[in-house]
Design an enzyme around this catalytic site. Structure first.
Site, short mmCIF file in Angstrom:
data_model
loop_
_atom_site.label_atom_id
_atom_site.label_comp_id
_atom_site.label_asym_id
_atom_site.label_seq_id
_atom_site.Cartn_x
_atom_site.Cartn_y
_atom_site.Cartn_z
N CYS A 142 35.91 18.97 -29.79
CA CYS A 142 35.52 18.08 -30.88
C CYS A 142 36.49 18.16 -32.05
O CYS A 142 36.72 17.18 -32.76
CB CYS A 142 34.10 18.41 -31.36
N ARG A 149 26.49 6.84 -27.47
CA ARG A 149 27.35 6.42 -28.57
C ARG A 149 28.23 5.22 -28.18
O ARG A 149 28.11 4.15 -28.76
CB ARG A 149 28.24 7.58 -29.04
N HIS A 170 28.08 13.06 -26.23
CA HIS A 170 29.45 12.61 -25.97
C HIS A 170 29.90 13.17 -24.63
O HIS A 170 29.49 14.27 -24.24
CB HIS A 170 30.43 13.14 -27.04
N ASP A 183 31.70 15.42 -41.21
CA ASP A 183 32.00 15.52 -39.78
C ASP A 183 33.44 15.12 -39.44
O ASP A 183 33.81 15.05 -38.27
CB ASP A 183 31.05 14.62 -38.98
N ARG A 199 29.28 8.20 -40.47
CA ARG A 199 30.63 8.52 -40.00
C ARG A 199 31.57 7.32 -39.97
O ARG A 199 32.74 7.47 -39.62
CB ARG A 199 30.56 9.15 -38.61
#
Length: 279
Positions: free
Chosen positions: A272, A149, A178, A78, A103
């Protein structure tokens, strides 16, 4: 349905030259699930992801923007989602501290790149945050997402470090985990967003701050049409968001449709993949 406030047909938008950081998805894969978009059983094709990503990078270069690259790291599929790696405002870097173990190594990798590329003020955060995934910067305020998050304490930490007012917005739909999946800045003083992604109180805040905002419908939001990048005139946007593209054009913006369907299998779109480096 997308709401289209009346505008003057003579509106002229001005594009500003930007500097972006991106990461080529050489190791892209969907091998775990940390958001509703990810299905390890279906997987993803890295070759297709690279081709689509190259088209995104080429679009930025064609628009006159500068694109810097961070080397991808094997084992971090990612890492292509560069927006999550930091928040950069006024040459200061507020680093990322990821929620999920898969991540977490990305935060130090992006901080290291910043220190090696002319950014001397880099803060290692105490609180969980995922960079521009949940922090979106306008001219006079930073909008900050929470709910899935980024911790609210990180909003306060970013405000103290960057010296910019930070407005907290609560996300309530897990598809829009997000802030940058549900809202994007239109230049420096307005936004486009999907109201259904936000709590009632946060919707009221957005209505007060941005009475002329462009409101997207669920159909466009559901293809990550709001995970877009605007330079003040041009809007790089997922090609499937047809109605939103038409609305933007009617408001004087120039949509630049991009197919990032392979990267969407991990919950990502143009924004992103794009971290803005603000000097």
């Amino acid at each position: 349905m997308t709401v289209m406030p009346a505008i003057e047909p003579s509106v002229v938008r001005t594009a500003l030259r930007k500097r972006y950081l991106m990461c080529r998805p050489e190791h892209f894969a969907v091998t775990y699930a940390i958001n509703p978009w990810m299905d390890p059983a279906a997987g993803a094709d890295a070759g297709t992801a690279v081709r689509q990503w190259e088209e995104l990078r080429a679009a930025y270069l064609a628009l006159g923007h500068e694109v810097s690259l961070i080397d991808p790291i094997e084992g971090l599929p990612d890492m292509v989602f560069a927006a999550n790696g930091a928040l950069v405002v006024g040459g200061r870097v507020y680093g990322a501290k990821f929620t999920h173990a898969e991540r977490q190594a990305e935060g130090p990798a992006y901080a290291k790149w910043m220190l090696e590329n002319g950014f001397s003020e880099v803060l290692e955060p105490e609180h969980t945050n995922e960079g521009e995934g949940d922090f979106l910067t306008l001219d006079h305020v930073i909008l900050a997402g929470t709910g899935f998050r980024t911790e609210i304490a990180a909003h306060q930490e970013a405000q103290e470090f960057l010296g910019r007012p930070v407005v907290t917005l609560r996300l309530v739909d897990p598809r829009f985990y997000h802030l940058d999946t549900a809202l994007f800045p239109l230049g420096g003083d307005n936004v486009a967003y999907y109201p259904g992604a936000f709590s009632p109180g946060s919707r009221a805040v957005l209505e007060r701050l941005f009475p002329d905002a462009i409101l997207a419908g669920e159909q466009d939001a559901a293809v990550l049409g709001l995970n877009a990048v605007c330079d003040g005139r041009n809007v790089v946007i997922n090609a499937e968001a047809a109605e939103l593209i038409g609305t933007l054009r009617a408001h004087g913006y120039e949509p630049v449709p991009i197919d990032l369907s392979e990267l969407r299998k991990a919950g990502g779109g143009p924004k992103c993949c794009t971290l803005e480096l603000r000097s």
